[in-house]
Scaffold this active site. Structure first.
Site, PDB file in Angstrom:
ATOM      1  CE  LYS A   1      -0.421   0.909  11.773  1.00 41.31           C
ATOM      2  NZ  LYS A   1      -1.780   0.708  12.621  1.00 41.31           N
TER       3      LYS A   1
ATOM      4  CG  ASP B   1      -1.605   6.575  13.410  1.00 45.54           C
ATOM      5  OD1 ASP B   1      -1.762   8.021  13.458  1.00 45.54           O
ATOM      6  OD2 ASP B   1      -0.904   6.117  14.548  1.00 45.54           O
TER       7      ASP B   1
END
Length: 222
Positions: free
Chosen positions: A124, A142
């Protein structure tokens, strides 16, 4: 989890996102690629606002890997101790800074594999840096994107990698660069976890979510 939306519906959704906010921005403060890496690494299990508060003074004087090494781990901890897991994060920031100095001449690499090899930098974080700094159409999934992707049917998936792939496969190419920002902001401010703001949502009529929040009944109605 909603079913995968068709191409035309997804296109309409992102047209509306674009009309409402043509150039969405990430909310983590940073000065360059290095401070962006640090900010995103610090943001795990923390709010962007909390990270920005902690890095406000830090980034005024520390904006390169070498300056971070010169600062030292204990001094870094003093800046970021309001953030969760600050000791572990400080340790990782020092390690990644040393690697950048020794292996990359102090520069932040622009490849996902190289970024993911840095301590404290996962997929991420790497995707956020690739997207925000290098302007690659990388999708940083997320909790907000995971929720929005599944609720709306834009990108359903049972884990973050599946949702990331669904965004890449189903969101039209013209919207790929900003897709994750639009979805994060939509999840953060509108499609909230506990009480989504469905009555005022700009894509309410296109969203198949079964448990939409209903508008309150007018006063005096029975």
């Amino acid at each position: 989890m909603s079913k995968q939306l068709d191409y035309h519906t997804i296109h309409k959704i992102f047209e509306r996102f674009q009309d409402a906010d043509p150039e969405p921005k990430g909310e983590l403060d940073h000065l360059n690629a290095y401070t962006l890496v640090v900010a995103v690494a610090l943001s795990a299990q923390a709010t962007d606002a909390g990270v920005n508060k902690a890095t406000k003074d830090l980034f005024r004087t520390v904006d390169t890997p070498q300056k971070m090494l010169d600062l030292g781990e204990e001094a870094l901890i003093e800046h970021i101790k309001s953030i969760g897991l600050y000791r572990n994060k400080a340790r990782n920031v020092m390690k990644l800074s040393r690697i950048l100095v020794e292996d990359y001449a102090g520069m932040v690499p622009s490849s996902r594999a190289a970024l993911e090899s840095l301590p404290g930098v996962g997929r991420k974080t790497a995707n956020v840096v690739l997207n925000m700094w290098w302007r690659h159409p990388a999708q940083a999934v997320d909790t907000h994107i995971f929720r929005v992707g599944n609720r709306t049917g834009i990108a359903p998936g049972r884990d973050v990698v599946a949702v990331e792939k669904a965004i890449e496969d189903h969101v039209p190419a013209e919207f790929q660069l900003h897709a994750h920002h639009w979805m994060i902001l939509h999840g953060r401010y509108h499609c909230k976890a506990r009480k989504p703001m469905c009555p005022t949502c700009l894509i309410e009529d296109l969203c198949p979510f079964d448990e939409k929040t209903q508008a309150p009944a007018p006063k005096g109605s029975s």
